[in-house]
Every structure is written in C-alpha cells, then in structure tokens.
Motif scaffolding. Structure first.
Motif, mmCIF file in Angstrom:
data_model
loop_
_atom_site.group_PDB
_atom_site.id
_atom_site.type_symbol
_atom_site.label_atom_id
_atom_site.label_comp_id
_atom_site.label_asym_id
_atom_site.label_seq_id
_atom_site.Cartn_x
_atom_site.Cartn_y
_atom_site.Cartn_z
ATOM 1 N N ALA A 22 0.914 -1.177 0.016
ATOM 2 C CA ALA A 22 0.059 0.048 -0.053
ATOM 3 C C ALA A 22 0.890 1.119 0.025
ATOM 4 O O ALA A 22 1.961 1.318 0.775
ATOM 5 C CB ALA A 22 -1.061 0.061 1.302
ATOM 6 N N VAL A 23 0.603 2.039 -0.943
ATOM 7 C CA VAL A 23 1.421 3.278 -0.977
ATOM 8 C C VAL A 23 0.537 4.616 -0.553
ATOM 9 O O VAL A 23 -0.447 4.693 -1.151
ATOM 10 C CB VAL A 23 1.901 3.519 -2.517
ATOM 11 N N GLY A 24 1.090 5.213 0.438
ATOM 12 C CA GLY A 24 0.292 6.342 1.074
ATOM 13 C C GLY A 24 1.309 7.577 1.286
ATOM 14 O O GLY A 24 2.407 7.481 1.084
ATOM 15 N N GLY A 25 0.559 8.685 1.522
ATOM 16 C CA GLY A 25 1.260 9.936 1.992
ATOM 17 C C GLY A 25 0.465 10.563 2.789
ATOM 18 O O GLY A 25 -0.743 10.611 3.033
ATOM 19 N N GLY A 26 1.041 11.416 3.862
ATOM 20 C CA GLY A 26 0.409 12.005 4.957
ATOM 21 C C GLY A 26 -0.336 13.121 4.208
ATOM 22 O O GLY A 26 -1.292 13.774 4.906
ATOM 23 N N LYS A 27 0.098 13.836 3.063
ATOM 24 C CA LYS A 27 -0.355 14.768 2.271
ATOM 25 C C LYS A 27 -0.757 14.633 0.875
ATOM 26 O O LYS A 27 0.103 13.792 0.411
ATOM 27 C CB LYS A 27 0.111 16.181 2.867
ATOM 28 N N GLY A 28 -1.524 15.266 -0.015
ATOM 29 C CA GLY A 28 -1.601 15.383 -1.316
ATOM 30 C C GLY A 28 -0.464 15.813 -1.775
ATOM 31 O O GLY A 28 0.526 16.859 -1.286
ATOM 32 N N LEU A 157 5.390 4.637 2.785
ATOM 33 C CA LEU A 157 4.865 5.990 2.912
ATOM 34 C C LEU A 157 6.033 6.925 1.973
ATOM 35 O O LEU A 157 7.148 6.925 1.900
ATOM 36 C CB LEU A 157 5.124 6.265 4.565
ATOM 37 N N VAL A 158 5.188 7.719 1.124
ATOM 38 C CA VAL A 158 6.113 8.883 -0.015
ATOM 39 C C VAL A 158 5.935 10.123 0.678
ATOM 40 O O VAL A 158 4.973 10.699 0.752
ATOM 41 C CB VAL A 158 5.393 8.618 -1.120
ATOM 42 N N VAL A 159 7.172 10.453 0.952
ATOM 43 C CA VAL A 159 7.230 11.930 1.582
ATOM 44 C C VAL A 159 8.254 12.769 0.857
ATOM 45 O O VAL A 159 8.993 12.410 0.181
ATOM 46 C CB VAL A 159 7.996 11.662 3.002
ATOM 47 N N ASN A 160 7.766 14.096 0.768
ATOM 48 C CA ASN A 160 8.917 14.996 -0.031
ATOM 49 C C ASN A 160 9.533 15.731 1.085
ATOM 50 O O ASN A 160 9.033 15.674 2.494
ATOM 51 C CB ASN A 160 7.800 16.174 -0.711
ATOM 52 N N PRO A 161 10.728 16.146 0.561
ATOM 53 C CA PRO A 161 11.512 16.625 1.578
ATOM 54 C C PRO A 161 10.982 18.288 1.917
ATOM 55 O O PRO A 161 11.840 19.397 1.399
ATOM 56 C CB PRO A 161 12.983 16.820 0.851
ATOM 57 N N GLU A 162 10.167 18.429 2.587
ATOM 58 C CA GLU A 162 9.499 19.779 2.961
ATOM 59 C C GLU A 162 8.744 19.646 4.219
ATOM 60 O O GLU A 162 8.432 18.567 4.417
ATOM 61 C CB GLU A 162 8.479 20.359 2.019
ATOM 62 N N PRO A 163 8.668 20.577 5.142
ATOM 63 C CA PRO A 163 8.404 20.485 6.587
ATOM 64 C C PRO A 163 6.740 20.060 6.690
ATOM 65 O O PRO A 163 6.517 19.030 7.530
ATOM 66 C CB PRO A 163 8.445 21.851 7.038
ATOM 67 N N THR A 164 5.936 20.349 5.993
ATOM 68 C CA THR A 164 4.492 19.948 5.853
ATOM 69 C C THR A 164 4.346 18.521 5.562
ATOM 70 O O THR A 164 3.534 17.865 6.257
ATOM 71 C CB THR A 164 3.890 20.902 4.995
ATOM 72 N N SER A 165 5.221 18.217 4.580
ATOM 73 C CA SER A 165 4.990 16.844 4.113
ATOM 74 C C SER A 165 5.509 15.690 5.326
ATOM 75 O O SER A 165 4.992 14.686 5.667
ATOM 76 C CB SER A 165 5.718 16.324 2.774
ATOM 77 N N ILE A 166 6.850 16.240 5.755
ATOM 78 C CA ILE A 166 7.449 15.433 6.821
ATOM 79 C C ILE A 166 6.469 15.373 8.128
ATOM 80 O O ILE A 166 6.327 14.280 8.553
ATOM 81 C CB ILE A 166 8.846 16.037 7.327
ATOM 82 N N GLU A 167 5.768 16.529 8.485
ATOM 83 C CA GLU A 167 4.943 16.683 9.686
ATOM 84 C C GLU A 167 3.691 15.776 9.427
ATOM 85 O O GLU A 167 3.361 14.990 10.426
ATOM 86 C CB GLU A 167 4.546 17.939 9.837
ATOM 87 N N ASN A 168 2.953 15.800 8.282
ATOM 88 C CA ASN A 168 1.913 15.046 8.158
ATOM 89 C C ASN A 168 2.245 13.480 7.786
ATOM 90 O O ASN A 168 1.397 12.740 8.358
ATOM 91 C CB ASN A 168 1.361 15.445 6.820
ATOM 92 N N ALA A 169 3.545 13.045 7.546
ATOM 93 C CA ALA A 169 3.848 11.425 7.429
ATOM 94 C C ALA A 169 3.899 11.325 9.063
ATOM 95 O O ALA A 169 3.529 9.987 9.233
ATOM 96 C CB ALA A 169 4.941 11.676 6.430
ATOM 97 N N TYR A 170 4.434 11.979 9.806
ATOM 98 C CA TYR A 170 4.801 11.497 11.416
ATOM 99 C C TYR A 170 3.478 11.381 11.819
ATOM 100 O O TYR A 170 3.340 10.231 12.489
ATOM 101 C CB TYR A 170 5.462 12.541 11.726
ATOM 102 N N TYR A 171 2.503 12.338 11.609
ATOM 103 C CA TYR A 171 0.984 11.973 12.207
ATOM 104 C C TYR A 171 0.427 10.916 11.485
ATOM 105 O O TYR A 171 -0.367 10.354 12.253
ATOM 106 C CB TYR A 171 0.375 13.458 12.197
#
Length: 319
Positions: A22-28, A157-171
């Motif tokens: 399953a491939v997901g991300g904390g944000k779009g 989990l797919v994350v971009n190197p930017e603060p909002t993406s990292i924060e959303n992935a953590y939560y």
C-alpha cells in the motif's frame, strides 16, 4: 473470535497469498500515484503479474500515470454492488502482466466508505490470486486510509523533503500506531488503557514512548504485549522529489525520529530524485518509466523494487 477475524487488515499473510504493497502519503502532492504506477510498471517488466488498485476514493488519478483513458468500469461498480467480484472491475494496461482497478469519483460518499463495505473490499483484495497487489491509497488520516495501509505487507510512505510533508507523514504513522493499539486493547478488553489511547489521540504532543512509560507501571504484561505488536509494524519510507544529498540523508533522520518517539522501526527504501520530465510525461499521457527508463529517477525506482523484493530486508506485519 480471534483478532484476525475481528480485524482482517491485521491478519497474517501466508506464503501462498499475495503480497500487498500500500502506497500512501500524509498529504497530497507527494507523488504516491507516480510511485505506485512506477513500481507496477517495473515489476511487470520483470515478468511479474501485478494488479494496481486506485483506492484514492473521491480523487483517483492512477490511470493517467499509466497513459490510460477513463474506463467503463471502476471500483465504484463494486462498491455499489453492480458487480459482485472486485476481480470483475479489472482493466488491462499497455504493459504485459500489469492490470488496473481504476478508482471512482462518481459515487456519493465513497471517500467515507462505511465499515462493512471497507471490510468487503479488503477481503476481496486479499483474495486475489495475483502475486503482487499495489494499492494506491488516499491522503489524510481517515480510518479508510489507515486501514488500507495496515492491510499491506509492507506499507510504503511517500514523503517530500519539505516540512509540511514530513509533519503529515509523522502524524500518519502515529495514527496507524494508535489504530493498532486500539485494535488490541478492544480485543483484550483493557478498558483503562482505552482511555489512555483516547488521550493520546487528543494530545498530539505526546510520544508513543511516553504512553508506554505511563502504562508499564500499571500493567507490565499488557505493556509488553502492545509493545511487541508495534514492533511487528514495519512500514517503509521513500523520499520523493529529492534534489540534493541533504534530501537523501533526510530519510535516515526521519527513521531515527520515528524510532525515538514512536517505538517502531521505519525502513528507508531510498530517495527518488526530482525530475521535471515526470510532469511532462504526465501531460503527454506517456508513462515515465517507459519513456525515461534510463534516467536517475527510474533507476531509483528500480532500486526500491529490488529492496522490496528482498524479503530479508522487509519484515512482514503479522499478529
């Protein structure tokens, strides 16, 4: 009734069953659909039979990354009982061995799939006889997204190197952990712990370690049981759209933070470099992995697949 029966997404994956990623991300906007499509295309080039499922209910776009037009049948036909088997919604893609179940944006309230429809969908996904199944899930921390992520072995989990993406992935990861804890606590009827988990949900500042420190003094047996359950949850991480070495190293930093505050072991699969041609290929309705197969970005995707196929590196989530 055992835990596997009550919670199908946490059941053991036997060797003769399919492998579900399953491939997901904390944000779009992290590029999870690009990653899902690219993993499927490369696997099919290796001679694998693969089914891609667009489970981003309400906003599906996986078919566009495969260069495909709208299909006459999609996931909505199954969710509304117009077809009885999920298998009957499969469409063939331009790639040998790669099939697609297109998501739906035409069914009212599918983004808030009810519990019984979700269990039915999960049951049908697990029943596929195809060896590889890749589920492209939606964004956010809804129970639908979390439960599809927990269905997999492993979740990516797919994350971009930017603060909002990292924060959303953590939560997102923390939400998965709390969901697992709630499953176990409800199963074993530990009511006093249920209240503490509820408090964890409300207080986002608390770490999972602080939760265990709190309960271990009350009941070490259940603390050990819950801790061992979480240690079997080993999601994977991809840093997508990496532009430099700092972005590549960011993955290790995220792994260390997750281990320190959330107990679990996050497996870093590597970084996929940013490439403007991903956008061009999408606009041109040409899959990136077929047109730009010799690029650094394509090589990074191939490396991710190699790691995922190495079972010694990826531990399955089993209860």
């Amino acid at each position: 009734m055992d835990l596997n029966t009550r919670v199908p997404m946490l059941s053991v994956h036997k060797d003769n069953q399919n492998t579900i990623w399953a491939v997901g991300g904390g944000k779009g906007g992290t590029g999870k659909s690009f990653i899902s499509a690219s993993l499927g295309i490369h696997l099919s080039s290796l001679g694998e039979d693969v089914v891609l499922i667009d489970a981003d209910l309400g906003g599906p776009n996986l078919h566009t990354f495969l260069g495909m037009e709208e299909s006459s049948i999609d996931l909505g036909h199954f969710l509304t009982n117009r077809v009885t088997k999920l298998h009957d919604t499969i469409s063939f893609t331009p790639f040998d061995g790669l099939k697609l179940i297109k998501g739906t944006d035409n069914v009212l309230f599918t983004a808030n799939l009810n519990y019984y429809k979700k269990l039915k969908l999960i049951r049908h996904i697990k029943a596929f006889d195809t060896k590889r199944v890749i589920v492209d899930i939606g964004t956010g921390t809804s129970y639908n997204c979390i439960d599809f992520f927990l269905l997999s072995n492993p979740g990516i989990l797919v994350v971009n190197p930017e603060p909002t993406s990292i924060e959303n992935a953590y939560y997102f990861i923390k939400s998965c952990i709390i969901r697992i804890l709630k499953f176990y606590i409800e199963h074993y009827g530990i009511q006093e712990l249920a209240q503490k988990v509820s408090a964890q949900i409300k207080d986002t500042s608390k770490s999972i370690y602080s939760f265990f420190s709190e309960i271990i003094s009350h009941d070490k047996f259940y603390a050990d049981l819950l801790y061992k359950a979480l240690k079997r949850f080993n999601p994977c991480l991809i840093i997508n759209k990496a532009r430099d070495e700092r972005d590549v190293l960011l993955g290790e930093s995220i792994v260390n933070v997750v281990q320190k505050y959330l107990v679990i072991d996050l497996i870093y699969l590597g970084a996929v470099p940013f490439d403007e041609r991903v956008h061009w290929s999408l606009k041109g309705f040409t899959p990136f992995m077929s047109k730009y197969s010799d690029t650094e970005t394509a090589d990074a995707v191939k490396s991710v697949v190699d790691k995922l196929l190495d079972k010694r590196k990826i531990r399955k989530f089993a209860v």
